[in-house]
Design a protein around this motif. Structure first.
Motif, PDB file in Angstrom:
ATOM      1  N   GLN A  64      69.300  43.172  47.163  1.00 16.09           N
ATOM      2  CA  GLN A  64      68.576  42.928  45.911  1.00 16.09           C
ATOM      3  C   GLN A  64      68.749  41.492  45.449  1.00 16.09           C
ATOM      4  OE1 GLN A  64      66.628  45.263  44.150  1.00 16.09           O
ATOM      5  NE2 GLN A  64      66.882  46.155  46.159  1.00 16.09           N
ATOM      6  N   TRP A  65      69.973  41.017  45.538  1.00 14.97           N
ATOM      7  CA  TRP A  65      70.299  39.716  44.981  1.00 14.97           C
ATOM      8  C   TRP A  65      69.652  38.577  45.771  1.00 14.97           C
ATOM      9  CZ3 TRP A  65      72.195  38.010  40.534  1.00 14.97           C
ATOM     10  CH2 TRP A  65      72.699  36.710  40.471  1.00 14.97           C
ATOM     11  N   TYR A  66      69.765  38.627  47.098  1.00 13.17           N
ATOM     12  CA  TYR A  66      69.267  37.514  47.915  1.00 13.17           C
ATOM     13  C   TYR A  66      67.898  37.781  48.546  1.00 13.17           C
ATOM     14  CZ  TYR A  66      74.153  35.909  47.844  1.00 13.17           C
ATOM     15  OH  TYR A  66      75.397  35.501  47.459  1.00 13.17           O
ATOM     16  N   SER A  68      65.529  40.104  48.105  1.00 13.14           N
ATOM     17  CA  SER A  68      64.357  40.539  47.355  1.00 13.14           C
ATOM     18  C   SER A  68      63.507  39.363  46.867  1.00 13.14           C
ATOM     19  CB  SER A  68      64.782  41.407  46.171  1.00 13.14           C
ATOM     20  OG  SER A  68      65.446  40.619  45.223  1.00 13.14           O
ATOM     21  N   GLN A  69      64.093  38.150  46.824  1.00 19.00           N
ATOM     22  CA  GLN A  69      63.312  36.960  46.459  1.00 19.00           C
ATOM     23  C   GLN A  69      62.045  36.877  47.301  1.00 19.00           C
ATOM     24  OE1 GLN A  69      65.596  33.111  46.019  1.00 19.00           O
ATOM     25  NE2 GLN A  69      67.279  34.318  46.810  1.00 19.00           N
ATOM     26  N   CYS A  70      62.157  37.265  48.556  1.00 13.91           N
ATOM     27  CA  CYS A  70      61.010  37.192  49.459  1.00 13.91           C
ATOM     28  C   CYS A  70      60.559  38.573  49.932  1.00 13.91           C
ATOM     29  CB  CYS A  70      61.336  36.331  50.676  1.00 13.91           C
ATOM     30  SG  CYS A  70      61.657  34.614  50.235  1.00 13.91           S
ATOM     31  N   VAL A  73      61.809  43.980  46.076  1.00 17.38           N
ATOM     32  CA  VAL A  73      62.867  44.877  45.638  1.00 17.38           C
ATOM     33  C   VAL A  73      62.982  46.095  46.564  1.00 17.38           C
ATOM     34  CG1 VAL A  73      63.731  46.219  43.686  1.00 17.38           C
ATOM     35  CG2 VAL A  73      62.449  44.140  43.273  1.00 17.38           C
ATOM     36  N   ILE A  80      58.807  37.566  45.034  1.00 19.50           N
ATOM     37  CA  ILE A  80      58.043  36.594  44.240  1.00 19.50           C
ATOM     38  C   ILE A  80      57.656  35.347  45.031  1.00 19.50           C
ATOM     39  CG2 ILE A  80      58.952  37.339  42.008  1.00 19.50           C
ATOM     40  CD1 ILE A  80      60.757  34.978  41.958  1.00 19.50           C
ATOM     41  N   ASN A  81      58.334  35.068  46.153  1.00 19.38           N
ATOM     42  CA  ASN A  81      57.937  33.907  46.953  1.00 19.38           C
ATOM     43  C   ASN A  81      56.828  34.234  47.944  1.00 19.38           C
ATOM     44  OD1 ASN A  81      59.799  32.086  45.839  1.00 19.38           O
ATOM     45  ND2 ASN A  81      61.428  32.848  47.171  1.00 19.38           N
ATOM     46  N   MET A 123      62.086  32.155  56.941  1.00 16.14           N
ATOM     47  CA  MET A 123      63.216  33.076  56.833  1.00 16.14           C
ATOM     48  C   MET A 123      64.473  32.233  57.003  1.00 16.14           C
ATOM     49  SD  MET A 123      64.890  35.928  56.752  1.00 16.14           S
ATOM     50  CE  MET A 123      66.540  36.386  57.250  1.00 16.14           C
ATOM     51  N   PRO A 124      65.212  31.967  55.882  1.00 14.44           N
ATOM     52  CA  PRO A 124      66.366  31.055  55.971  1.00 14.44           C
ATOM     53  C   PRO A 124      67.569  31.706  56.667  1.00 14.44           C
ATOM     54  CG  PRO A 124      65.862  31.635  53.655  1.00 14.44           C
ATOM     55  CD  PRO A 124      65.007  32.494  54.526  1.00 14.44           C
ATOM     56  N   TRP A 126      71.422  32.851  56.771  1.00 14.00           N
ATOM     57  CA  TRP A 126      72.383  33.297  55.758  1.00 14.00           C
ATOM     58  C   TRP A 126      73.819  33.279  56.268  1.00 14.00           C
ATOM     59  CZ3 TRP A 126      70.731  33.657  50.868  1.00 14.00           C
ATOM     60  CH2 TRP A 126      69.348  33.731  50.677  1.00 14.00           C
ATOM     61  N   THR A 129      76.493  31.957  54.085  1.00 12.98           N
ATOM     62  CA  THR A 129      76.541  32.587  52.766  1.00 12.98           C
ATOM     63  C   THR A 129      77.142  33.989  52.837  1.00 12.98           C
ATOM     64  OG1 THR A 129      74.480  31.412  52.314  1.00 12.98           O
ATOM     65  CG2 THR A 129      75.120  33.091  50.719  1.00 12.98           C
TER      66      THR A 129
ATOM     67  N   PRO B  79      69.173  41.585  38.667  1.00 18.28           N
ATOM     68  CA  PRO B  79      69.558  41.543  40.073  1.00 18.28           C
ATOM     69  C   PRO B  79      68.403  41.791  41.030  1.00 18.28           C
ATOM     70  CG  PRO B  79      70.516  43.465  38.965  1.00 18.28           C
ATOM     71  CD  PRO B  79      69.888  42.623  37.918  1.00 18.28           C
ATOM     72  N   GLY B  80      67.380  42.475  40.610  1.00 16.19           N
ATOM     73  CA  GLY B  80      66.278  42.763  41.509  1.00 16.19           C
ATOM     74  C   GLY B  80      65.297  41.617  41.640  1.00 16.19           C
ATOM     75  N   PHE B  81      65.539  40.543  40.916  1.00 16.84           N
ATOM     76  CA  PHE B  81      64.692  39.368  40.966  1.00 16.84           C
ATOM     77  C   PHE B  81      63.250  39.690  40.659  1.00 16.84           C
ATOM     78  CE2 PHE B  81      65.898  35.070  42.272  1.00 16.84           C
ATOM     79  CZ  PHE B  81      64.756  34.444  41.840  1.00 16.84           C
ATOM     80  N   SER B 141      60.596  27.482  51.100  1.00 15.55           N
ATOM     81  CA  SER B 141      60.306  28.897  50.845  1.00 15.55           C
ATOM     82  C   SER B 141      60.628  29.284  49.405  1.00 15.55           C
ATOM     83  CB  SER B 141      61.130  29.791  51.769  1.00 15.55           C
ATOM     84  OG  SER B 141      60.832  29.534  53.109  1.00 15.55           O
ATOM     85  N   GLY B 155      57.702  27.948  47.329  1.00 18.60           N
ATOM     86  CA  GLY B 155      58.063  29.185  46.632  1.00 18.60           C
ATOM     87  C   GLY B 155      58.521  28.928  45.210  1.00 18.60           C
ATOM     88  N   ILE B 156      58.758  30.005  44.466  1.00 13.76           N
ATOM     89  CA  ILE B 156      59.050  29.849  43.044  1.00 13.76           C
ATOM     90  C   ILE B 156      60.342  30.525  42.607  1.00 13.76           C
ATOM     91  CG2 ILE B 156      56.646  29.527  42.357  1.00 13.76           C
ATOM     92  CD1 ILE B 156      56.661  32.504  41.516  1.00 13.76           C
ATOM     93  N   ARG B 188      71.799  32.367  44.218  1.00 12.04           N
ATOM     94  CA  ARG B 188      70.862  33.049  45.107  1.00 12.04           C
ATOM     95  C   ARG B 188      70.411  32.135  46.235  1.00 12.04           C
ATOM     96  NH1 ARG B 188      68.516  37.931  42.258  1.00 12.04           N
ATOM     97  NH2 ARG B 188      68.889  37.495  40.085  1.00 12.04           N
ATOM     98  N   ASN B 191      74.047  28.960  51.140  1.00  7.63           N
ATOM     99  CA  ASN B 191      74.906  27.780  51.302  1.00  7.63           C
ATOM    100  C   ASN B 191      74.484  27.030  52.561  1.00  7.63           C
ATOM    101  OD1 ASN B 191      76.396  28.724  49.152  1.00  7.63           O
ATOM    102  ND2 ASN B 191      77.913  29.726  50.449  1.00  7.63           N
TER     103      ASN B 191
END
Lengths: 151, 215
Positions: A64-66, A68-70, A73, A80-81, A123-124, A126, A129, B79-81, B141, B155-156, B188, B191
């Protein structure tokens, strides 16, 4: 070592198409569908034996944290990206595609990024991280999302 | 004599909140973290307790007078962005207030960054880092930036970097890419362990991104 030329060629052509990278713009190439015919286990040489890894609440939260940005959820590839990327984030609920990828390939994609497995750089990586165990558990979580295993 | 006393009294009354700080006076702390000690509260706006490390004073002042959108999806805390819908514009301040606020914000520092060079990159190096920004590291991205044709793309989920060269201090950018945990415990953004030369070139590349270059 036996080289599979057909595979190699597909790879080269695919990489060439991807040269325009990730940000959407006017001249961007249309989203490319990666080849799905690859047989599991053909390209990735020996991988260390995977430990049995559980999907925990932590795994879900990490996703969810990382991710789901792409990936969205629910893992449907609608984060959202998503609409700003040239190559759409993979829909992790799609069994037809994920069945064609081995756990090792998914692991490598997460740890070293899309490019490392012949996929898009959007796709970065990780690996700096997330701990390896976390990445293994994310692979298991993706298997849960698609309700599928590799052939 | 009576007027003088009133004036003096008024002066005393008005100077009281000013001593407490104009940031406090304007209630900026209701959305922004202003104190290092405050690790518990979940704020609805970005951290400002290291504003003096992060921002260029002139940009800060302009932002306060005439705010621009930096995070197109809002400052996401869940957390769900999930993107925020219906984003209210940031409150704007008068020039006088903006000066006082910017001055106080520039005094908020938590580290002494190692000074780096922000000299512009040669054309060749710029093309190389732009390529890495998009491909090797996939920064685009999650971040809006400018392509070589001066178009906004990307990306945003991360703050826009389109105006990074006017907004951020080069030292801070370098610090962030090297040791982001100095500033934000849970992030988020992935690194990156960049080689020192790459780090230097990335910093300088980001400092070339300015909104006046949008075409």
């Amino acid at each position: 070592m036996i080289i599979n030329y057909k595979l190699l060629l597909t790879g080269i052509v695919y990489l060439a198409i991807l040269v325009t990278a990730c940000g959407q713009n006017e001249q961007a190439t249309p989203a490319v569908k990666p080849p799905t015919q690859q047989k599991a286990g053909e390209v990735i040489p020996q991988m260390p034996q995977l430990k049995p890894i559980q999907v925990t609440e932590d795994t879900r939260q990490t996703y969810q944290w990382y991710c789901s940005q792409c990936h969205g959820v629910k893992g449907k590839g609608d984060g959202i990206n998503a609409k700003f990327l040239t190559v759409p984030p993979r829909n992790h609920t799609k069994a037809e595609y994920l069945e064609t990828r081995t756990d090792e390939q998914l692991f490598e994609a997460i740890k070293f990024g899309g490019l490392s497995v012949g996929r898009a750089p959007c796709m970065p990586a990780w690996g700096q991280t997330l701990a390896e165990d976390t990445i293994h558990s994310l692979v298991r979580y993706i298997r849960e999302l698609c309700d599928c295993e590799a052939f | 004599m009576k007027t003088l006393t009133t004036l003096l009294l008024c002066g005393l009354l008005f100077s009281a909140p000013a001593n407490a700080g104009v940031l406090e006076d304007k209630n900026c702390g209701s959305c922004h973290r202003l104190k290092v000690e405050d690790t518990e509260t979940i704020f609805t706006g970005p951290d400002l307790h290291y504003a003096g490390n992060k921002f260029q004073p002139e940009w800060l002042k302009q932002f306060l007078i005439n705010p621009e959108v930096i995070r197109p999806a809002g400052f996401v805390t869940d957390p769900g962005f999930l993107p925020k819908t219906d984003l209210p514009p940031h409150a704007s301040s008068s020039e006088e207030d903006a000066n006082a606020l910017a001055k106080e914000l520039m005094g908020l520092k938590i580290s002494t960054s190692t000074p780096v060079t922000s000299e512009p990159l040669t054309k060749g190096l710029r093309a190389k880092i732009k390529y890495q920004f998009e491909r090797t590291f996939g920064c685009i991205s999650c971040h809006q930036s400018l392509n070589l044709a001066g178009k906004v793309r990307g990306g945003i989920s991360g703050p826009s970097l389109v105006n990074a060269g006017n907004r951020l201090q080069a030292d801070w950018v370098s610090d962030w890419l090297k040791a982001p945990e100095t500033y934000t415990a849970k992030r988020r953004m992935p690194n990156y362990k960049m080689e020192p030369a790459t780090l230097d070139q990335f910093t300088r590349f980001l400092m070339t991104l300015k909104k006046e270059n949008i075409k």
